[in-house]
Enzyme design. Structure first.
Site, short mmCIF file in Angstrom:
data_model
loop_
_atom_site.label_atom_id
_atom_site.label_comp_id
_atom_site.label_asym_id
_atom_site.label_seq_id
_atom_site.Cartn_x
_atom_site.Cartn_y
_atom_site.Cartn_z
CG HIS A 1 51.09 24.29 -35.91
ND1 HIS A 1 51.27 22.77 -36.51
CD2 HIS A 1 52.09 23.78 -34.67
CE1 HIS A 1 51.13 21.84 -35.93
NE2 HIS A 1 51.62 22.04 -35.08
CD GLU B 1 54.44 22.69 -37.61
OE1 GLU B 1 55.12 22.95 -36.53
OE2 GLU B 1 54.22 21.27 -37.47
#
Ligand code: TA6
Length: 302
Positions: A169, A272
């Site tokens: 992420h 991400e």
């Protein structure tokens, strides 16, 4: 887990790797080699910073990030696993539990090419099995050079198959979020998490003029985060990922998060490297999967 001093004795490398601590019992690996500087917390095996020589920082890290067991660090590269996003059982943490736990440092190595390689790992235990009843091992290999590479190997150690979703992420640092393009997702379908997961198709570069939270799928191509004020491209080459999440919380959502520094939304973009929404990863007993990401910086090629 060992203290920073014990870890320093075991894994420190002159002119390359030192082990410090954010607070007692919260060790951080500092890498400083000929190519770049980086820092990785054992908590969450969380790459917090990456800065190639001669470049501005590549990752965004909130000044108000919280460094304590059980709380994910705001910024850098959180590892979301074994689920991405909110869990249906709200008692369970969003984005899984491995980013909220201390990993083990397995090895540190200075390579002949001047890069530094670190391996961290985590496995199941009684606590993890109380949330997710499977037997697993995760191994993260981080190589710090002019390019930063992460390779997350996930292995099913049990006798039952399991499926996971997850992501690296990554929070990237930008001069001004209103002056960047995300390239490489043109003509890809996405679900808009702000519009009831309605489905659209991306036309042209992704640009930001407000909160944006989208899951692109299937997204297999490499992406570019083009920062016009900094005149640089952040290149993202991925493997083992079929979806990409793009997020900026903008003012209101960012202000609702205590660990999100005031105004920080203007200087970050999340791109991400994921497997989520339509694409889950299914592992049979003994099977493993590799989720990989290589981050590098080039002068803007426009
Ligand atoms: O990746 C986008 C997202 O799922 C957003 O919806 C937002 O929740 C963000 O992740 C951050 O989640 P966190 O749990 O780290 O605050």
């Amino acid at each position: 887990m060992n203290s920073a001093l014990q870890l320093q004795r075991k894994f420190g490398i002159n002119n390359s790797v030192s082990i410090t601590q954010k607070s007692p019992g919260y060790p951080v690996i500092e890498v400083d080699n000929e190519h770049a500087r980086a820092s990785i917390a054992l908590h969450g095996a969380h790459v917090m910073t990456f800065q190639p020589r001669g470049q501005a920082p590549v990752l965004w890290l909130s000044r108000d990030a919280v460094y304590c067991k059980g709380k994910a660090i705001r910024g850098g590269i959180p590892i979301c696993w074994p689920w991405f996003g909110e869990h249906p059982d709200r008692e369970k943490p969003a984005h899984g539990f491995v980013r909220n736990r201390f990993w083990q440092l397995e090895s540190s190595e200075q390579l002949d090419n001047g890069c530094t390689r670190l391996i961290l790992s985590i496995g199941d235990d009684e606590q993890s099995r109380s949330m997710w009843s499977y037997y697993f091992r995760l191994r993260l290999t981080v190589v710090v050079g002019n390019e930063l590479t992460l390779a997350l190997e996930m292995e099913n150690l049990g006798s039952s198959p399991f499926t996971i979703t997850g992501a690296l992420h990554s929070y990237f640092s930008v001069a001004d979020v209103s002056k960047v393009d995300v390239l490489g997702l043109e003509d890809v379908q996405y679900i808009d998490q702000l519009l009831g997961n309605k489905q659209f198709t991306q036309t042209g570069p992704i640009r930001f003029d407000g909160e944006l939270d989208r899951v692109y799928y299937p997204a297999l191509a490499n992406e570019i985060l083009r920062d016009y004020p900094l005149n640089r491209d952040i290149l993202l080459k991925k493997t083992g990922s079929c979806s990409t999440v793009v997020w900026n919380p903008w003012l209101t959502k960012a202000d609702s998060m205590d660990d999100f520094e005031q105004g920080g939304y203007r200087n970050m973009v999340c791109v991400e490297t994921a497997n989520t929404a339509g694409n889950v990863v299914r592992l049979a007993p003994g099977e493993s999967h590799l989720l990989g990401l290589a981050i590098s910086v080039e002068a803007n090629r426009v």
